[in-house]
Every structure is written in structure tokens, then in C-alpha cells.
Design a protein around this motif. Sequence first.
Motif, PDB file in Angstrom:
ATOM      1  N   TYR A 170       2.243 -11.659   0.364  1.00  8.86           N
ATOM      2  CA  TYR A 170       1.547  -9.956   0.090  1.00  8.86           C
ATOM      3  C   TYR A 170       0.048 -10.164   0.377  1.00  8.86           C
ATOM      4  O   TYR A 170      -0.293  -9.392   0.529  1.00  8.86           O
ATOM      5  N   ARG A 171      -0.326 -11.651   0.269  1.00  3.96           N
ATOM      6  CA  ARG A 171      -2.023 -11.274  -0.005  1.00  3.96           C
ATOM      7  C   ARG A 171      -2.392 -11.278   1.622  1.00  3.96           C
ATOM      8  O   ARG A 171      -3.660 -11.043   1.392  1.00  3.96           O
ATOM      9  N   HIS A 172      -1.960 -11.477   2.476  1.00  7.01           N
ATOM     10  CA  HIS A 172      -2.267 -10.812   3.519  1.00  7.01           C
ATOM     11  C   HIS A 172      -1.503 -10.196   4.392  1.00  7.01           C
ATOM     12  O   HIS A 172      -0.172 -10.648   4.769  1.00  7.01           O
ATOM     13  N   ILE A 173      -1.661  -8.862   4.891  1.00  9.29           N
ATOM     14  CA  ILE A 173      -0.969  -8.507   6.138  1.00  9.29           C
ATOM     15  C   ILE A 173      -1.287  -8.747   7.112  1.00  9.29           C
ATOM     16  O   ILE A 173      -2.974  -8.429   7.283  1.00  9.29           O
ATOM     17  N   ARG A 174      -0.850  -9.185   8.563  1.00  7.59           N
ATOM     18  CA  ARG A 174      -1.705  -9.726   9.702  1.00  7.59           C
ATOM     19  C   ARG A 174      -0.621  -8.522  10.794  1.00  7.59           C
ATOM     20  O   ARG A 174       0.555  -8.371  10.915  1.00  7.59           O
ATOM     21  N   GLY A 175      -1.603  -8.536  11.759  1.00  3.45           N
ATOM     22  CA  GLY A 175      -1.211  -7.399  12.906  1.00  3.45           C
ATOM     23  C   GLY A 175      -1.267  -6.598  12.627  1.00  3.45           C
ATOM     24  O   GLY A 175      -1.016  -6.312  11.463  1.00  3.45           O
ATOM     25  N   GLY A 176      -0.339  -6.136  13.981  1.00  2.00           N
ATOM     26  CA  GLY A 176      -0.357  -4.658  13.438  1.00  2.00           C
ATOM     27  C   GLY A 176       0.880  -4.427  12.789  1.00  2.00           C
ATOM     28  O   GLY A 176       1.621  -4.555  12.427  1.00  2.00           O
ATOM     29  N   THR A 177       0.624  -2.898  11.399  1.00  2.00           N
ATOM     30  CA  THR A 177       1.324  -3.014  10.357  1.00  2.00           C
ATOM     31  C   THR A 177       1.272  -1.198  10.199  1.00  2.00           C
ATOM     32  O   THR A 177      -0.091  -0.493   9.967  1.00  2.00           O
ATOM     33  N   THR A 195      -3.474   1.184  18.728  1.00  2.01           N
ATOM     34  CA  THR A 195      -3.972   0.304  18.175  1.00  2.01           C
ATOM     35  C   THR A 195      -3.026  -1.048  17.053  1.00  2.01           C
ATOM     36  O   THR A 195      -3.290  -1.131  16.890  1.00  2.01           O
ATOM     37  N   LEU A 196      -1.095  -0.479  16.763  1.00  4.40           N
ATOM     38  CA  LEU A 196      -0.645  -1.182  16.682  1.00  4.40           C
ATOM     39  C   LEU A 196      -0.637  -2.262  17.569  1.00  4.40           C
ATOM     40  O   LEU A 196      -0.233  -3.663  17.150  1.00  4.40           O
ATOM     41  N   ALA A 197      -0.388  -2.457  18.923  1.00  2.19           N
ATOM     42  CA  ALA A 197      -0.649  -2.864  19.988  1.00  2.19           C
ATOM     43  C   ALA A 197      -1.622  -3.877  19.794  1.00  2.19           C
ATOM     44  O   ALA A 197      -1.642  -4.951  19.859  1.00  2.19           O
ATOM     45  N   ARG A 198      -3.222  -3.418  19.541  1.00  2.00           N
ATOM     46  CA  ARG A 198      -4.531  -3.721  19.405  1.00  2.00           C
ATOM     47  C   ARG A 198      -4.178  -4.653  17.746  1.00  2.00           C
ATOM     48  O   ARG A 198      -5.555  -5.674  17.530  1.00  2.00           O
ATOM     49  N   GLY A 199      -3.230  -5.047  17.060  1.00  2.00           N
ATOM     50  CA  GLY A 199      -2.974  -5.546  16.062  1.00  2.00           C
ATOM     51  C   GLY A 199      -4.060  -4.677  14.500  1.00  2.00           C
ATOM     52  O   GLY A 199      -4.003  -5.750  13.591  1.00  2.00           O
ATOM     53  N   GLY A 200      -3.758  -3.492  15.655  1.00  2.00           N
ATOM     54  CA  GLY A 200      -4.469  -2.897  13.878  1.00  2.00           C
ATOM     55  C   GLY A 200      -3.144  -2.303  12.797  1.00  2.00           C
ATOM     56  O   GLY A 200      -2.527  -2.043  12.946  1.00  2.00           O
ATOM     57  N   LEU A 201      -3.703  -1.416  11.663  1.00  2.00           N
ATOM     58  CA  LEU A 201      -3.547  -1.019  10.269  1.00  2.00           C
ATOM     59  C   LEU A 201      -3.115   0.602  10.630  1.00  2.00           C
ATOM     60  O   LEU A 201      -4.566   1.173  11.392  1.00  2.00           O
ATOM     61  N   VAL A 202      -2.256   1.318  10.676  1.00  2.00           N
ATOM     62  CA  VAL A 202      -1.812   2.350  11.015  1.00  2.00           C
ATOM     63  C   VAL A 202      -1.749   3.322   9.609  1.00  2.00           C
ATOM     64  O   VAL A 202      -0.456   2.007   9.495  1.00  2.00           O
ATOM     65  N   GLY A 203      -2.266   4.236   8.355  1.00  2.00           N
ATOM     66  CA  GLY A 203      -1.569   4.489   7.599  1.00  2.00           C
ATOM     67  C   GLY A 203      -1.181   5.669   7.629  1.00  2.00           C
ATOM     68  O   GLY A 203      -1.770   6.829   8.252  1.00  2.00           O
ATOM     69  N   VAL A 256       4.996  -1.290   5.915  1.00  2.00           N
ATOM     70  CA  VAL A 256       5.270  -2.031   3.979  1.00  2.00           C
ATOM     71  C   VAL A 256       4.988  -0.247   3.570  1.00  2.00           C
ATOM     72  O   VAL A 256       4.033   0.390   3.901  1.00  2.00           O
ATOM     73  N   PRO A 257       6.453  -0.231   3.015  1.00  2.00           N
ATOM     74  CA  PRO A 257       6.371   0.933   2.392  1.00  2.00           C
ATOM     75  C   PRO A 257       5.475   0.574   0.742  1.00  2.00           C
ATOM     76  O   PRO A 257       5.192  -0.747  -0.113  1.00  2.00           O
ATOM     77  N   LEU A 258       4.877   1.998   0.199  1.00  2.00           N
ATOM     78  CA  LEU A 258       3.757   2.350  -0.911  1.00  2.00           C
ATOM     79  C   LEU A 258       4.252   3.356  -2.022  1.00  2.00           C
ATOM     80  O   LEU A 258       4.225   4.422  -0.836  1.00  2.00           O
ATOM     81  N   TYR A 259       4.165   2.735  -2.976  1.00  2.00           N
ATOM     82  CA  TYR A 259       4.167   4.170  -3.687  1.00  2.00           C
ATOM     83  C   TYR A 259       3.453   3.962  -4.770  1.00  2.00           C
ATOM     84  O   TYR A 259       2.631   3.189  -5.200  1.00  2.00           O
ATOM     85  N   ILE A 260       2.743   5.138  -4.942  1.00  2.00           N
ATOM     86  CA  ILE A 260       1.803   5.822  -5.721  1.00  2.00           C
ATOM     87  C   ILE A 260       1.827   6.117  -6.922  1.00  2.00           C
ATOM     88  O   ILE A 260       2.219   7.672  -6.497  1.00  2.00           O
ATOM     89  N   GLU A 261       0.919   5.800  -8.160  1.00  2.00           N
ATOM     90  CA  GLU A 261       1.861   6.629  -8.799  1.00  2.00           C
ATOM     91  C   GLU A 261       0.253   6.999  -9.908  1.00  2.00           C
ATOM     92  O   GLU A 261       0.162   5.683 -10.148  1.00  2.00           O
ATOM     93  N   ALA A 290       7.790  -6.038   3.497  1.00  2.00           N
ATOM     94  CA  ALA A 290       7.864  -5.496   4.231  1.00  2.00           C
ATOM     95  C   ALA A 290       9.133  -4.269   5.350  1.00  2.00           C
ATOM     96  O   ALA A 290       9.859  -5.531   4.588  1.00  2.00           O
ATOM     97  N   VAL A 291       9.187  -3.947   6.114  1.00  2.00           N
ATOM     98  CA  VAL A 291      10.746  -3.665   6.859  1.00  2.00           C
ATOM     99  C   VAL A 291      10.310  -3.785   8.076  1.00  2.00           C
ATOM    100  O   VAL A 291       9.055  -2.629   8.965  1.00  2.00           O
ATOM    101  N   ASP A 292      11.157  -4.230   9.093  1.00  2.00           N
ATOM    102  CA  ASP A 292      10.943  -3.473  10.647  1.00  2.00           C
ATOM    103  C   ASP A 292      12.506  -3.160  11.015  1.00  2.00           C
ATOM    104  O   ASP A 292      13.200  -3.651  10.859  1.00  2.00           O
ATOM    105  N   LEU A 293      12.279  -1.483  10.999  1.00  2.00           N
ATOM    106  CA  LEU A 293      13.010  -0.824  11.269  1.00  2.00           C
ATOM    107  C   LEU A 293      14.162  -1.279  12.043  1.00  2.00           C
ATOM    108  O   LEU A 293      14.994  -0.623  12.586  1.00  2.00           O
TER     109      LEU A 293
END
Lengths: 86, 236
Positions: B36-43, B110-118, B150-155, B171-174
Motif C-alpha cells: 500500500y505504500r505506493h500505488i504505481r501505474g494507472g489506477t 489517463t490510465l494508459a499513460r500510467g495516471g490516477l483517475v478518481g 483501489v476502493p476507499l471509504y471516507i467517513e 486493489a481489485v482487477d475487475l
Amino acid sequence: MSEQSPTLEKLKALCGEMLGEGAKLDAITMDTTLRGDLGFTSLYMIWMALAIENGFGIRLSDMDIGGMSTVGDIVRFIDAKKDTNS
Amino acid sequence: MKYPMQAFTKATAMLPLFAFFKVKLHYPGGKKPRRYRHIRGGTILVANHTSMWDPILMGYLYAFREIRIWAASRLYQYNRLFSWFLRKMGFIRVDRDVADLSAVQEAIDTLARGGLVGVFPEGRLSRDGATLPYKPGAAMVALKSGAPIVPLYIEGSYGLFRRVHVMIGDAVDLRHHFRPDIPYAQALAGANRLLEGRVAALKAELYAQRGLPPPDANAQDGAGEPEARETYRNGA
């Protein structure tokens, strides 16, 4: 436009991937309507647009898919783009 | 760096945000695994949405990477300055009321370039904290791109010196959950339910870790995932 065009055949294969094993691909013709005959929703249209991008290397826009109502519309669009790019 | 405004905003706002958010991170099992320390690549990052601060928190959590967050198109209608700011920050404009091809394409690029999408799949704020039905955009992008989610729950309460809790899930690969020959509509519906179940499970685990009574049971509370996997493995 020949019903045996390579573009149409490739498009039928993409439809098969989307619709699953039960899809009657032989019944798909240039006049087959996307929403009426194939039951495409807007989500299907997006998936099809992305599949066309992967399969044919042609990027569609929202406006492009908005103007498509039959399989023939898609085939003619793809062939026109291929002619432009060649 | 495609969006220097994002880097500038993060750098200048980081210090006050540390005080404002007081974020406590949680992980399944209670311990932070090395992975979990680093997320690498498109996520793709997916989270519940109960506050306008959630996108800012997401950017703060991944401060050292550019993140492109889906933002509702109505946000671009407030005024020209805010619209300009959203564009410069790299937000992806999405029309949440229709199937938006361009938003999906931008996310996949964006993901193909290795970026993060929220993405906040509920598509709008949940004012009472109850989970709204997930729109399928995040699942669609994940299935098409193959990028992990990568799922997150915010509270918590966003406020000066008040605590915000974030549970960061595995992380889950659908694509691993669905055979390629499954019809698209089934795969998408199943993937969407799986995602809802993952976030609901994170909520339940967060409550358990904090020693709180379990959240109210609902259809999304982890029940979606096993059912979806069995259904689609059987090709139903």
C-alpha cells in the motif's frame, strides 16, 4: 455496400463480444437498428465506440455516436475514416 | 506533469490541509501492508461521496501523484473562473445524466499513460450518508482499460482539527472476476455490484476497527461480490 464487407463482418464480431453467445450475428445487416433490433442502450454505444477504437484504430466522439442509428451508419463511418486515413 | 496547477495547489495548500483534515488511514486487517505504500501505474480510485471536500481529500491522500477526478459538468457552470480552475487542475468533466463517451475516453487515456483517475460512482453527494446506487462509469473504465481499482471509504467530519477516517482497500482487477465471453451488460452490472460491495465492506471493517456498532445492513454490504462472481462464472 456489400453485405459481406470486411468492416461489417468485423463489426458483427464486436457485437458478438458485447451481446454474448446467444446473439444472432447472422441476422445483423446494414439495416439493423442499434436501439430497436439490437437493444443497444447508451452504455452499449459507449462500449461499441471503445471496441471500434480498439479494433479499427478510429476514435469516435459523442457527436459521432449520437448520429448513428443503424449498423450501416457505423460501417459507413468506419469505411469513410479508413479512406481518409489511407 | 500535465497539470502544474494541481502541483501548485497541493504544495501551497498542504500545510493548512494537514490541520484541517486530520486524516487517519485504516487498512484491512488493521496493518498497512508494504504493497500500500505506493500505488504505481494507472489506477482508478473509487470512494463514497458525502462532502464537497472528498475530491480534495483524495488529492491530498495521493499528494505526490497527479490525479484526474471526474467532476460533474454542472460544476463548470458556476462561473468562468471556477470552470477554468477545474480544467487547469485536470478534472475530467462528466455529464452524469447521460453515458458520456468523452469522459470515459479521457479516463482510459489517463490510465494508459500510467495516471490516477478518481471517481465517486454515486455521482452526487449523499447528504445523509446512505449509499446511493452506483453509476457504472468506474466499472466500465476498469473493465475496458484493465486498470486496477483501489476502493476507499471516507467517513468523518471535515472541520478544523476534526478527524476524518479513510479505509483504503485492496486493489481489485475487475477483469479477473469476469470471463471474457460474458455479455457486456452482465459483466458491467456485476462489476458495478462488486464495487459497491467492496466499499460497503470497507465501511463495515472501519466501524469494526473503531469499535463502533456495525453500520445498518443494506443490499450493498459485501453481498454483491460473491453472488456476482458465482453468477458470472456460471455464465448465467
